[in-house]
Design an enzyme around this catalytic site. Structure first.
Site, PDB file in Angstrom:
ATOM      1  N   ARG A  17       5.301   3.779  10.521  1.00 44.92           N
ATOM      2  CA  ARG A  17       5.025   2.925  11.670  1.00 44.92           C
ATOM      3  C   ARG A  17       6.298   2.426  12.335  1.00 44.92           C
ATOM      4  O   ARG A  17       7.249   2.048  11.676  1.00 44.92           O
ATOM      5  CB  ARG A  17       4.173   1.740  11.226  1.00 44.92           C
ATOM      6  CG  ARG A  17       2.739   2.119  11.056  1.00 44.92           C
ATOM      7  CD  ARG A  17       1.963   1.051  10.353  1.00 44.92           C
ATOM      8  NE  ARG A  17       2.278  -0.288  10.804  1.00 44.92           N
ATOM      9  CZ  ARG A  17       1.675  -1.366  10.344  1.00 44.92           C
ATOM     10  NH1 ARG A  17       0.742  -1.247   9.424  1.00 44.92           N
ATOM     11  NH2 ARG A  17       2.008  -2.555  10.786  1.00 44.92           N
TER      12      ARG A  17
ATOM     13  N   ARG B  92       8.476  -9.940  11.468  1.00 47.84           N
ATOM     14  CA  ARG B  92       7.096 -10.056  10.969  1.00 47.84           C
ATOM     15  C   ARG B  92       7.025 -10.999   9.770  1.00 47.84           C
ATOM     16  O   ARG B  92       6.067 -11.749   9.623  1.00 47.84           O
ATOM     17  CB  ARG B  92       6.547  -8.669  10.605  1.00 47.84           C
ATOM     18  CG  ARG B  92       6.274  -7.835  11.859  1.00 47.84           C
ATOM     19  CD  ARG B  92       6.135  -6.365  11.541  1.00 47.84           C
ATOM     20  NE  ARG B  92       4.958  -6.084  10.754  1.00 47.84           N
ATOM     21  CZ  ARG B  92       4.805  -4.990  10.027  1.00 47.84           C
ATOM     22  NH1 ARG B  92       5.757  -4.085   9.973  1.00 47.84           N
ATOM     23  NH2 ARG B  92       3.698  -4.799   9.351  1.00 47.84           N
TER      24      ARG B  92
ATOM     25  N   ARG C 242      -4.977 -14.581  10.865  1.00 45.30           N
ATOM     26  CA  ARG C 242      -3.532 -14.770  10.737  1.00 45.30           C
ATOM     27  C   ARG C 242      -3.068 -16.112  11.287  1.00 45.30           C
ATOM     28  O   ARG C 242      -1.886 -16.412  11.182  1.00 45.30           O
ATOM     29  CB  ARG C 242      -2.803 -13.658  11.491  1.00 45.30           C
ATOM     30  CG  ARG C 242      -2.351 -12.486  10.586  1.00 45.30           C
ATOM     31  CD  ARG C 242      -1.841 -11.417  11.523  1.00 45.30           C
ATOM     32  NE  ARG C 242      -0.820 -10.567  11.004  1.00 45.30           N
ATOM     33  CZ  ARG C 242      -0.998  -9.312  10.617  1.00 45.30           C
ATOM     34  NH1 ARG C 242      -2.204  -8.806  10.546  1.00 45.30           N
ATOM     35  NH2 ARG C 242       0.013  -8.564  10.264  1.00 45.30           N
TER      36      ARG C 242
ATOM     37  N   LYS D  50      -1.977  -5.244   0.876  1.00 47.76           N
ATOM     38  CA  LYS D  50      -3.373  -5.574   1.154  1.00 47.76           C
ATOM     39  C   LYS D  50      -4.166  -4.351   1.608  1.00 47.76           C
ATOM     40  O   LYS D  50      -5.296  -4.155   1.179  1.00 47.76           O
ATOM     41  CB  LYS D  50      -3.480  -6.635   2.269  1.00 47.76           C
ATOM     42  CG  LYS D  50      -2.745  -7.929   1.980  1.00 47.76           C
ATOM     43  CD  LYS D  50      -2.979  -8.949   3.096  1.00 47.76           C
ATOM     44  CE  LYS D  50      -2.511  -8.522   4.475  1.00 47.76           C
ATOM     45  NZ  LYS D  50      -1.057  -8.418   4.621  1.00 47.76           N
TER      46      LYS D  50
ATOM     47  N   ARG E 281       6.946   2.532   3.524  1.00 53.35           N
ATOM     48  CA  ARG E 281       5.519   2.745   3.767  1.00 53.35           C
ATOM     49  C   ARG E 281       5.254   3.941   4.686  1.00 53.35           C
ATOM     50  O   ARG E 281       5.930   4.145   5.687  1.00 53.35           O
ATOM     51  CB  ARG E 281       4.934   1.490   4.400  1.00 53.35           C
ATOM     52  CG  ARG E 281       3.471   1.604   4.707  1.00 53.35           C
ATOM     53  CD  ARG E 281       2.812   0.289   4.771  1.00 53.35           C
ATOM     54  NE  ARG E 281       3.116  -0.441   5.979  1.00 53.35           N
ATOM     55  CZ  ARG E 281       2.582  -1.619   6.250  1.00 53.35           C
ATOM     56  NH1 ARG E 281       1.768  -2.199   5.394  1.00 53.35           N
ATOM     57  NH2 ARG E 281       2.887  -2.237   7.364  1.00 53.35           N
TER      58      ARG E 281
END
Ligand code: AMP
Length: 231
Positions: A160, A171, A88, A13, A127
């Site tokens: 991260r 998550r 969320r 996203k 990522r």
């Protein structure tokens, strides 16, 4: 124009939102980015959010809605907005509707990005993101031109802390439990919900996303018909 990018962590996203925001001169509102900025600046909110983020859990709705309210007031009321990672929970979604209503605005389109869990895990572990301008890369799927460096601004990329294996699993579970119910919520909402298969090349996903936003926010069909795939 107000567009919500919905979908699990790692689905891409952020990458899509950054690209479209640039093209449309829209505001990219990522609550994750805003929270990370608050942490870096050591604000009260940053300190409160820290533990939740490190555990891969959601920051309480009240804090998130205050953050979004304050952030939205920082730009012109007519600015197109792409929400990424927000809302969320159902309470956030309802809170957003109320907040937009106060501003004489409403959600125009919800775009749901979808991919299998195993793809998401690889995307998250690979990522790398730019702490300066929010650009997102992936060492497997979308590497920067120079390893470890942002193509756009030359800043060193970061991995991260919450992209480690244990937190990633948490998550994804939190997404299933708390955020996936929003698919049904928005299925009933006035704004149309469009789905995009996100396990493809970034450019192909982007082409679909851009087309979806340009047709989906044009109001050419009744919202409910579009959500149900009719017409
Ligand atoms: P993200 O960058 O969107 O994956 O967000 C990173 C972390 O920030 C999440 O795992 C949550 O701890 C927190 N966070 C971001 N956005 C929200 C939100 N809308 N509601 C609650 N927590 C959030």
């Amino acid at each position: 124009m107000v567009v919500i990018l919905l979908g699990p962590p790692g689905v891409g996203k952020g990458t899509q939102a950054v690209r479209l925001a640039e093209e449309l001169s829209a505001a990219h509102v990522s609550t994750g980015d805003l929270l990370r900025a608050a942490r870096r600046e050591g604000t009260d909110l940053g300190r409160k959010a820290q533990g939740f983020m490190d555990r891969g859990e959601l920051v309480p709705d009240g804090l998130i809605l205050d953050l979004v309210r304050e952030h939205l007031s920082s730009f012109d009321v007519g600015t197109p907005v792409l929400f990424d990672g927000f809302p969320r929970t159902e309470d956030q979604a309802t809170g957003l509707d109320e907040l937009l209503d106060e501003m004489g605005r409403s959600v125009d389109l919800v775009v749901l990005f979808e991919a299998d869990d195993e793809v998401l895990v690889k995307r998250l572990s690979g990522r790398r993101s730019c702490p300066e301008d929010g650009s997102v890369y992936n060492v497997y799927f979308n590497p920067p031109e120079t390893e470890g460096v942002c193509d756009r601004c030359g800043t060193d990329l970061v991995h991260r802390k919450d992209d480690n294996a244990e937190t990633v699993a948490r998550r994804l579970q939190v997404y299933q439990d708390e955020t996936a119910p929003l698919i049904a919520f928005y299925g009933e909402h006035d704004a149309p919900l469009e789905r995009i298969e996100a396990d493809r090349e970034v450019d192909d996903v982007f082409a679909d996303f851009r087309r979806t936003v340009s047709t989906g926010s044009a109001g050419d069909r009744a919202p409910r018909e579009r959500a149900e795939g009719r017409g």
